[in-house]
Design a protein around this motif. Structure first.
Motif, mmCIF file in Angstrom:
data_model
loop_
_atom_site.group_PDB
_atom_site.id
_atom_site.type_symbol
_atom_site.label_atom_id
_atom_site.label_comp_id
_atom_site.label_asym_id
_atom_site.label_seq_id
_atom_site.Cartn_x
_atom_site.Cartn_y
_atom_site.Cartn_z
ATOM 1 N N LEU A 6 17.475 -28.107 7.590
ATOM 2 C CA LEU A 6 16.501 -29.077 7.075
ATOM 3 C C LEU A 6 16.119 -30.098 8.134
ATOM 4 C CD1 LEU A 6 17.955 -29.588 3.509
ATOM 5 C CD2 LEU A 6 15.687 -28.669 4.055
ATOM 6 N N LEU A 7 17.099 -30.537 8.922
ATOM 7 C CA LEU A 7 16.813 -31.480 10.002
ATOM 8 C C LEU A 7 15.841 -30.878 11.009
ATOM 9 C CD1 LEU A 7 17.344 -34.170 11.492
ATOM 10 C CD2 LEU A 7 19.248 -33.007 12.648
ATOM 11 N N ILE A 8 16.074 -29.641 11.411
ATOM 12 C CA ILE A 8 15.193 -28.979 12.379
ATOM 13 C C ILE A 8 13.780 -28.880 11.824
ATOM 14 C CG2 ILE A 8 14.705 -26.781 13.525
ATOM 15 C CD1 ILE A 8 17.824 -26.456 13.738
ATOM 16 N N ARG A 10 12.367 -30.710 9.440
ATOM 17 C CA ARG A 10 11.778 -32.043 9.318
ATOM 18 C C ARG A 10 11.338 -32.586 10.662
ATOM 19 N NH1 ARG A 10 16.399 -34.232 7.425
ATOM 20 N NH2 ARG A 10 15.840 -36.059 8.652
ATOM 21 N N LEU A 11 12.167 -32.414 11.696
ATOM 22 C CA LEU A 11 11.817 -32.953 13.017
ATOM 23 C C LEU A 11 10.611 -32.248 13.620
ATOM 24 C CD1 LEU A 11 15.315 -33.593 14.635
ATOM 25 C CD2 LEU A 11 13.691 -35.298 13.753
ATOM 26 N N VAL A 12 10.598 -30.931 13.569
ATOM 27 C CA VAL A 12 9.478 -30.198 14.175
ATOM 28 C C VAL A 12 8.175 -30.504 13.454
ATOM 29 C CG1 VAL A 12 8.520 -27.901 14.619
ATOM 30 C CG2 VAL A 12 10.912 -28.372 15.157
ATOM 31 N N VAL A 13 8.177 -30.414 12.134
ATOM 32 C CA VAL A 13 6.951 -30.672 11.374
ATOM 33 C C VAL A 13 6.564 -32.149 11.463
ATOM 34 C CG1 VAL A 13 5.906 -30.656 9.068
ATOM 35 C CG2 VAL A 13 7.277 -28.710 9.831
ATOM 36 N N GLY A 14 7.526 -33.041 11.273
ATOM 37 C CA GLY A 14 7.238 -34.470 11.305
ATOM 38 C C GLY A 14 6.717 -34.942 12.648
ATOM 39 N N ILE A 15 7.365 -34.531 13.735
ATOM 40 C CA ILE A 15 6.917 -34.947 15.068
ATOM 41 C C ILE A 15 5.549 -34.363 15.391
ATOM 42 C CG2 ILE A 15 7.429 -34.723 17.540
ATOM 43 C CD1 ILE A 15 10.420 -35.087 16.746
ATOM 44 N N THR A 16 5.291 -33.147 14.926
ATOM 45 C CA THR A 16 3.961 -32.561 15.120
ATOM 46 C C THR A 16 2.886 -33.419 14.448
ATOM 47 O OG1 THR A 16 4.866 -30.330 15.307
ATOM 48 C CG2 THR A 16 2.535 -30.511 14.708
ATOM 49 N N PHE A 17 3.156 -33.861 13.226
ATOM 50 C CA PHE A 17 2.169 -34.701 12.529
ATOM 51 C C PHE A 17 2.073 -36.090 13.133
ATOM 52 C CE2 PHE A 17 1.940 -31.342 9.485
ATOM 53 C CZ PHE A 17 0.614 -31.406 9.087
ATOM 54 N N ILE A 18 3.166 -36.628 13.629
ATOM 55 C CA ILE A 18 3.108 -37.898 14.346
ATOM 56 C C ILE A 18 2.160 -37.755 15.535
ATOM 57 C CG2 ILE A 18 4.418 -39.493 15.807
ATOM 58 C CD1 ILE A 18 6.861 -38.898 13.938
ATOM 59 N N GLY A 19 2.298 -36.658 16.272
ATOM 60 C CA GLY A 19 1.418 -36.410 17.415
ATOM 61 C C GLY A 19 -0.040 -36.292 17.021
#
Length: 132
Positions: A6-8, A10-19
């Motif tokens: 779940l962490l992986i 969340r980080l990949v999807v979340g950081i992509t949207f932050i970008g």
């Protein structure tokens, strides 16, 4: 292992949207910034106020990405991301069919499924603020 998975996600999807949010709002990472994104939105028929919609879209992506990646208010972050993906399907990709090879909405649908799935099962134990 489920918490790490779940962490992986969340980080990949979340950081992509932050970008993506930073691209629209600030022109970072090769993005167009508010003015150019607003002009593009108007060119595809989102009128009036393309700049306003650019700020809203960028803000949804940035805030949604931060919340999703951090595991805080994960469901709200997922909702913001899902709204943006539905908008992308309705305004751009939907008319091209499903498959990404035709600029379709395949990728948008995958992101909707992933964010909805995480929102439904929860963020896991590895979140920004630990709660025993």
């Amino acid at each position: 292992m489920a918490n790490l998975g779940l962490l992986i996600i969340r980080l990949v999807v979340g950081i992509t949207f932050i970008g993506h949010g930073c691209q629209k709002l600030f022109g970072w990472f090769g993005g167009a910034g508010v003015s150019n994104t607003g002009e593009w939105l108007e060119s595809i028929g989102i009128k009036p106020g393309g700049k306003i919609w650019a700020v809203l879209a960028g803000s949804f992506e940035l805030v949604g990405g931060i919340l999703f990646a951090a595991g805080e208010f994960t469901s709200l972050g997922a909702i913001l991301i899902i709204i943006i993906m539905i908008d992308a399907i309705v305004t751009v990709h939907g008319r091209n069919g499903y498959w990404l090879t035709n600029n379709g909405f395949e990728y948008n649908m995958v992101l909707i499924a992933v964010t909805a799935g995480v929102a439904l099962v929860g963020p896991g134990d590895y979140v920004l603020i630990y709660r025993p």
